[in-house]
Scaffold this active site. Structure first.
Site, PDB file in Angstrom:
ATOM      1  N   HIS A  48     -40.910   9.722 -95.277  1.00 14.62           N
ATOM      2  CA  HIS A  48     -41.159  11.067 -94.946  1.00 14.62           C
ATOM      3  C   HIS A  48     -40.277  11.996 -94.285  1.00 14.62           C
ATOM      4  O   HIS A  48     -40.635  12.881 -93.605  1.00 14.62           O
ATOM      5  CB  HIS A  48     -42.670  10.881 -93.734  1.00 14.62           C
ATOM      6  CG  HIS A  48     -43.962  10.431 -94.580  1.00 14.62           C
ATOM      7  ND1 HIS A  48     -44.549   9.355 -94.200  1.00 14.62           N
ATOM      8  CD2 HIS A  48     -44.295  10.572 -95.567  1.00 14.62           C
ATOM      9  CE1 HIS A  48     -45.711   9.173 -94.689  1.00 14.62           C
ATOM     10  NE2 HIS A  48     -45.328   9.786 -95.901  1.00 14.62           N
ATOM     11  N   HIS A  49     -39.047  11.657 -94.826  1.00 13.14           N
ATOM     12  CA  HIS A  49     -37.909  12.382 -94.009  1.00 13.14           C
ATOM     13  C   HIS A  49     -37.980  13.793 -94.507  1.00 13.14           C
ATOM     14  O   HIS A  49     -37.479  14.841 -93.686  1.00 13.14           O
ATOM     15  CB  HIS A  49     -36.331  11.808 -94.322  1.00 13.14           C
ATOM     16  CG  HIS A  49     -36.122  11.912 -95.736  1.00 13.14           C
ATOM     17  ND1 HIS A  49     -36.563  11.427 -96.817  1.00 13.14           N
ATOM     18  CD2 HIS A  49     -35.043  12.652 -96.279  1.00 13.14           C
ATOM     19  CE1 HIS A  49     -35.882  11.881 -97.852  1.00 13.14           C
ATOM     20  NE2 HIS A  49     -35.189  12.579 -97.452  1.00 13.14           N
TER      21      HIS A  49
ATOM     22  N   LYS B  77     -43.215  13.283-103.074  1.00 14.90           N
ATOM     23  CA  LYS B  77     -42.976  13.648-104.545  1.00 14.90           C
ATOM     24  C   LYS B  77     -42.745  12.253-105.571  1.00 14.90           C
ATOM     25  O   LYS B  77     -41.925  11.545-105.295  1.00 14.90           O
ATOM     26  CB  LYS B  77     -42.003  14.764-104.742  1.00 14.90           C
ATOM     27  CG  LYS B  77     -42.060  15.138-106.178  1.00 14.90           C
ATOM     28  CD  LYS B  77     -42.839  16.733-106.269  1.00 14.90           C
ATOM     29  CE  LYS B  77     -43.040  17.288-107.726  1.00 14.90           C
ATOM     30  NZ  LYS B  77     -44.148  16.320-108.194  1.00 14.90           N
TER      31      LYS B  77
ATOM     32  N   LYS C  11     -33.623   9.304-105.703  1.00 14.96           N
ATOM     33  CA  LYS C  11     -33.449  10.439-106.635  1.00 14.96           C
ATOM     34  C   LYS C  11     -33.481  11.896-106.046  1.00 14.96           C
ATOM     35  O   LYS C  11     -32.526  12.734-106.524  1.00 14.96           O
ATOM     36  CB  LYS C  11     -34.390  10.169-107.743  1.00 14.96           C
ATOM     37  CG  LYS C  11     -34.197  10.892-108.952  1.00 14.96           C
ATOM     38  CD  LYS C  11     -35.602  10.886-110.022  1.00 14.96           C
ATOM     39  CE  LYS C  11     -35.969   9.082-110.252  1.00 14.96           C
ATOM     40  NZ  LYS C  11     -36.913   8.911-111.144  1.00 14.96           N
TER      41      LYS C  11
ATOM     42  N   ASP D  80     -30.759  16.896-104.940  1.00 14.16           N
ATOM     43  CA  ASP D  80     -31.109  17.975-103.843  1.00 14.16           C
ATOM     44  C   ASP D  80     -32.427  18.668-104.089  1.00 14.16           C
ATOM     45  O   ASP D  80     -32.797  19.906-104.071  1.00 14.16           O
ATOM     46  CB  ASP D  80     -29.934  18.988-103.714  1.00 14.16           C
ATOM     47  CG  ASP D  80     -28.781  18.354-103.109  1.00 14.16           C
ATOM     48  OD1 ASP D  80     -28.814  17.620-102.316  1.00 14.16           O
ATOM     49  OD2 ASP D  80     -27.785  18.991-103.583  1.00 14.16           O
TER      50      ASP D  80
ATOM     51  N   LYS E  87     -45.156   7.532-105.021  1.00 15.48           N
ATOM     52  CA  LYS E  87     -45.375   7.077-106.691  1.00 15.48           C
ATOM     53  C   LYS E  87     -46.770   6.430-106.489  1.00 15.48           C
ATOM     54  O   LYS E  87     -47.366   5.996-105.600  1.00 15.48           O
ATOM     55  CB  LYS E  87     -44.549   6.052-107.018  1.00 15.48           C
ATOM     56  CG  LYS E  87     -44.505   5.829-108.489  1.00 15.48           C
ATOM     57  CD  LYS E  87     -43.571   7.014-109.194  1.00 15.48           C
ATOM     58  CE  LYS E  87     -43.449   6.739-110.490  1.00 15.48           C
ATOM     59  NZ  LYS E  87     -42.167   7.573-110.983  1.00 15.48           N
TER      60      LYS E  87
ATOM     61  N   SER F  30     -39.893  19.858-111.676  1.00 15.74           N
ATOM     62  CA  SER F  30     -41.018  19.702-110.979  1.00 15.74           C
ATOM     63  C   SER F  30     -40.820  20.689-109.673  1.00 15.74           C
ATOM     64  O   SER F  30     -41.818  21.178-109.181  1.00 15.74           O
ATOM     65  CB  SER F  30     -41.381  18.278-110.398  1.00 15.74           C
ATOM     66  OG  SER F  30     -42.252  17.523-111.426  1.00 15.74           O
TER      67      SER F  30
HETATM   68  P1  NAD Z   1     -44.996   7.588-121.776  1.00 16.31           P
HETATM   69  O1  NAD Z   1     -46.340   6.761-121.412  1.00 16.31           O
HETATM   70  O2  NAD Z   1     -45.020   9.036-122.018  1.00 16.31           O
HETATM   71  O3  NAD Z   1     -43.954   6.822-122.803  1.00 16.31           O
HETATM   72  C1  NAD Z   1     -43.684   5.431-122.851  1.00 16.31           C
HETATM   73  C2  NAD Z   1     -43.665   5.010-124.130  1.00 16.31           C
HETATM   74  O4  NAD Z   1     -43.147   3.641-124.126  1.00 16.31           O
HETATM   75  C3  NAD Z   1     -44.682   4.763-124.852  1.00 16.31           C
HETATM   76  O5  NAD Z   1     -44.890   5.679-126.253  1.00 16.31           O
HETATM   77  C4  NAD Z   1     -45.097   3.402-124.838  1.00 16.31           C
HETATM   78  O6  NAD Z   1     -45.738   2.731-126.269  1.00 16.31           O
HETATM   79  C5  NAD Z   1     -43.639   2.946-125.005  1.00 16.31           C
HETATM   80  N1  NAD Z   1     -43.490   1.255-124.841  1.00 16.31           N
HETATM   81  C6  NAD Z   1     -44.113   0.592-123.900  1.00 16.31           C
HETATM   82  N2  NAD Z   1     -43.774  -0.700-123.971  1.00 16.31           N
HETATM   83  C7  NAD Z   1     -42.577  -0.562-124.842  1.00 16.31           C
HETATM   84  C8  NAD Z   1     -41.454  -1.595-125.115  1.00 16.31           C
HETATM   85  N3  NAD Z   1     -41.643  -2.835-124.617  1.00 16.31           N
HETATM   86  N4  NAD Z   1     -40.649  -1.434-126.273  1.00 16.31           N
HETATM   87  C9  NAD Z   1     -40.427   0.163-126.424  1.00 16.31           C
HETATM   88  N5  NAD Z   1     -41.459   0.905-126.151  1.00 16.31           N
HETATM   89  C10 NAD Z   1     -42.411   0.810-125.184  1.00 16.31           C
HETATM   90  O7  NAD Z   1     -44.091   7.459-120.449  1.00 16.31           O
HETATM   91  P2  NAD Z   1     -42.688   8.359-120.133  1.00 16.31           P
HETATM   92  O8  NAD Z   1     -43.425   9.491-119.136  1.00 16.31           O
HETATM   93  O9  NAD Z   1     -41.944   8.708-121.209  1.00 16.31           O
HETATM   94  O10 NAD Z   1     -42.111   7.165-118.945  1.00 16.31           O
HETATM   95  C11 NAD Z   1     -41.075   6.475-119.425  1.00 16.31           C
HETATM   96  C12 NAD Z   1     -40.270   6.060-118.429  1.00 16.31           C
HETATM   97  O11 NAD Z   1     -39.499   7.045-117.811  1.00 16.31           O
HETATM   98  C13 NAD Z   1     -40.765   5.301-117.061  1.00 16.31           C
HETATM   99  O12 NAD Z   1     -39.995   4.333-116.532  1.00 16.31           O
HETATM  100  C14 NAD Z   1     -40.943   6.482-116.208  1.00 16.31           C
HETATM  101  O13 NAD Z   1     -41.364   5.864-114.947  1.00 16.31           O
HETATM  102  C15 NAD Z   1     -39.738   7.067-116.315  1.00 16.31           C
HETATM  103  N6  NAD Z   1     -39.804   8.508-116.047  1.00 16.31           N
HETATM  104  C16 NAD Z   1     -40.526   9.513-116.471  1.00 16.31           C
HETATM  105  C17 NAD Z   1     -40.532  10.786-116.136  1.00 16.31           C
HETATM  106  C18 NAD Z   1     -41.331  11.896-116.738  1.00 16.31           C
HETATM  107  O14 NAD Z   1     -41.216  12.956-116.257  1.00 16.31           O
HETATM  108  N7  NAD Z   1     -42.466  11.684-117.388  1.00 16.31           N
HETATM  109  C19 NAD Z   1     -39.463  11.223-115.061  1.00 16.31           C
HETATM  110  C20 NAD Z   1     -38.660  10.171-114.658  1.00 16.31           C
HETATM  111  C21 NAD Z   1     -38.703   8.898-115.174  1.00 16.31           C
END
Ligand code: NAD
Length: 476
Positions: free
Chosen positions: A64-65, A70, A94, A99, A106, A369
């Site tokens: 909460h700093h 988010k 992150k 910034d 989460k 975002s």
């Molecule tokens: P998403 O649900 O849109 O896509 C994830 C994909 O990975 C799916 O198509 C799924 O079928 C596939 N998958 C699952 N297990 C798998 C495996 N063992 N091997 C290969 N593919 C596999 O999710 P996303 O939003 O793309 O998020 C993916 C990662 O990115 C997560 O770790 C998330 O925390 C991180 N992330 C997402 C965002 C965002 O804006 N969406 C931002 C920062 C970080």
């Protein structure tokens, strides 16, 4: 498992390694590291077949700093309290690195979203939001969720609709969540922001001659052989943008297998096919690809193929002690959160592999975002006030050039040169302007402390967060 190190412990191990290189008092470091609040709740769900099941859900606010906090909401069977806390902590670091003025948070719901109908998912999402409102765990100035694994703009639209129906702050309501559809207050460029950011980062990394030379690679993204794991939001855009930048996408991996072609796959065409498959029917084996492309039986196999750059963009714990010795990539860009365990990371660093850490590499999503949140609070689209004015000013300059030189521009030339920035242009510009310089700052810290990039990124985050607490006068 005797040697099991939880995800949150892994994040904290990385934190401790960096903290030891700072001069902040222990109490301050412990304050930064600890998870401020965690809410675990359950609710019953009546399925369409009449059966009732209990759904487990969490929201963690790590720090909460800065307020609001988010962080995304994920739908996955792997969701648990430890994972949610680890991901919330990564959000704190992150946001500090790029910034974005937020604390980290989460959320997660323990479900396999592919097994539920659209109506059931809507019911789950609205109930989840209702519970967060009840406990003051959501709001434009409190805690602002976003999409993550298994969620997207549709879920964010349900959240904003539920929130605004229940909450008192109707005027600011749209800012309670980001990643919304445009018509619901979303921003152009948010859907692809994380992938676009990962692509910018990868290009920036490949642009540093000294680092590329040390890896035995040439400078520049052109022709680099890339494997991307995950064809969801992050992976699909990462692969598409990297291909546009000139990289060769040699492997694309999904949950049930992979595609491999050392001559290069057409990422854009494959993503289009993947997106056209219905939810629940998606399978890598249903995609039509040229004969020379090989179909892999499992995604794990694909991680171990020879490539220049490996981009895990699916889930955490993909590169572990079990497969680290077989990983051949020279660069790993962590598009997913926590895809490389801390032990595996150490092994790879010792081997000279360049790992670009998650809390920097995938920060493009939270950055855009932040722009969406600002747009919602301002109630005006970026570029709306100045775009036409800019275009007219550019046209006057070009007309003056025509008068001075006696040569005229064609109408298409005028259009291209006198283009005023619209919302998408400004979002892309803000993203590029943050991700590139941040990388060079991390490289400087890496050189100063003789550490890896992950530790450098933690040092950067710790120092920035420490200032907030020092300003409060609590710590010396
Ligand atoms: P998403 O649900 O849109 O896509 C994830 C994909 O990975 C799916 O198509 C799924 O079928 C596939 N998958 C699952 N297990 C798998 C495996 N063992 N091997 C290969 N593919 C596999 O999710 P996303 O939003 O793309 O998020 C993916 C990662 O990115 C997560 O770790 C998330 O925390 C991180 N992330 C997402 C965002 C965002 O804006 N969406 C931002 C920062 C970080």
């Amino acid at each position: 498992m005797a040697n099991h190190v939880s995800f949150f412990e892994q994040v904290n191990r990385n934190f401790d390694r960096a903290a030891a290189l700072t001069s902040h008092p222990r109490g301050l470091l412990d304050t930064i590291k600890s998870c401020n609040s965690i809410y675990h709740f359950t609710f019953p769900l009546e399925r369409e077949n009449g059966e009732v099941e209990v759904v487990h859900a969490w929201r963690a606010e790590h720090s909460h700093h800065k307020l609001p906090t988010k962080g995304g909401i994920r739908y996955s069977l792997d969701v648990n309290e430890d994972e949610v806390m680890a991901l919330a902590a990564l959000m704190t670091y992150k946001c500090a690195i790029v910034d974005a003025p937020f604390g980290g948070a989460k959320g997660g719901i323990k479900i396999d979203s592919r097994k539920y109908t659209k109506n059931e998912l809507e019911k789950i999402t609205r109930r989840y939001t209702f519970e967060l409102v009840k406990k003051n765990f959501i709001g434009p100035g409190i805690d602002v969720p976003a999409p993550d694994f298994g969620t997207g703009a549709r879920e964010m639209a349900w959240i904003v609709d539920t929130y605004t129906a229940l909450a008192n702050d109707k005027l600011e309501g749209a800012a309670c969540v980001t990643g919304k559809p445009i018509a619901q207050g979303g921003i152009r460029g948010r859907t692809e922001a994380t992938g676009r950011g990962v692509a910018f980062v990868t290009r920036e990394v490949c642009g540093v001659e000294e680092d590329m030379k040390a890896l035995g690679l040439s400078r520049g993204i052109e022709g680099k052989r890339v494997i991307v794991q995950g064809l969801g939001n992050v992976g699909s855009y990462t692969a598409t943008f990297l291909q546009e930048m000139g990289a060769t996408i040699i492997g694309l991996l999904e949950f049930d297998g992979g595609l491999y072609d050392p001559k290069g796959l057409d990422a854009q065409a494959i993503v289009a096919q993947w997106n056209a498959l219905r939810r629940g029917e998606k399978s890598i084996h249903k995609l039509e690809v040229p004969d020379r492309a090989q179909k892999l039986a499992s995604p794990a196999e694909g991680l171990e193929l020879d490539c220049d750059i490996l981009i895990p963009a699916a889930l955490e714990n993909q590169i572990t002690a079990l497969n680290v010795d077989r990983i051949k990539a020279k660069i790993i860009v962590e598009a997913a959160n926590g895809p490389v365990t801390s032990d595996a990371s150490e092994t790879l660093e010792k081997r000279g592999v360049l790992i670009v850490p998650d809390h920097y590499a995938n920060a493009g999503g939270v950055l855009v975002s932040y722009f969406e949140w600002l747009k919602n609070l301002a109630h005006v689209r970026f570029g709306r006030l100045e775009r036409r004015f800019e275009e007219q000013a550019y046209r006057r300059i070009l007309e003056a050039v025509e008068v001075r030189t006696g040569k005229s521009f064609t109408e298409p030339e005028l259009k291209a040169l006198a283009h005023g920035a619209d919302e998408a242009d400004l979002v892309h510009s803000g993203l590029e302007d943050t991700m590139g310089p941040a990388y060079h700052r991390l490289r400087e810290i890496r050189a100063q402390h003789q550490v890896d990039l992950r530790t450098a990124a933690f040092i950067e985050a710790i120092n920035k967060i420490a200032i907030c607490y020092q300003d409060l006068g609590i710590f010396p």
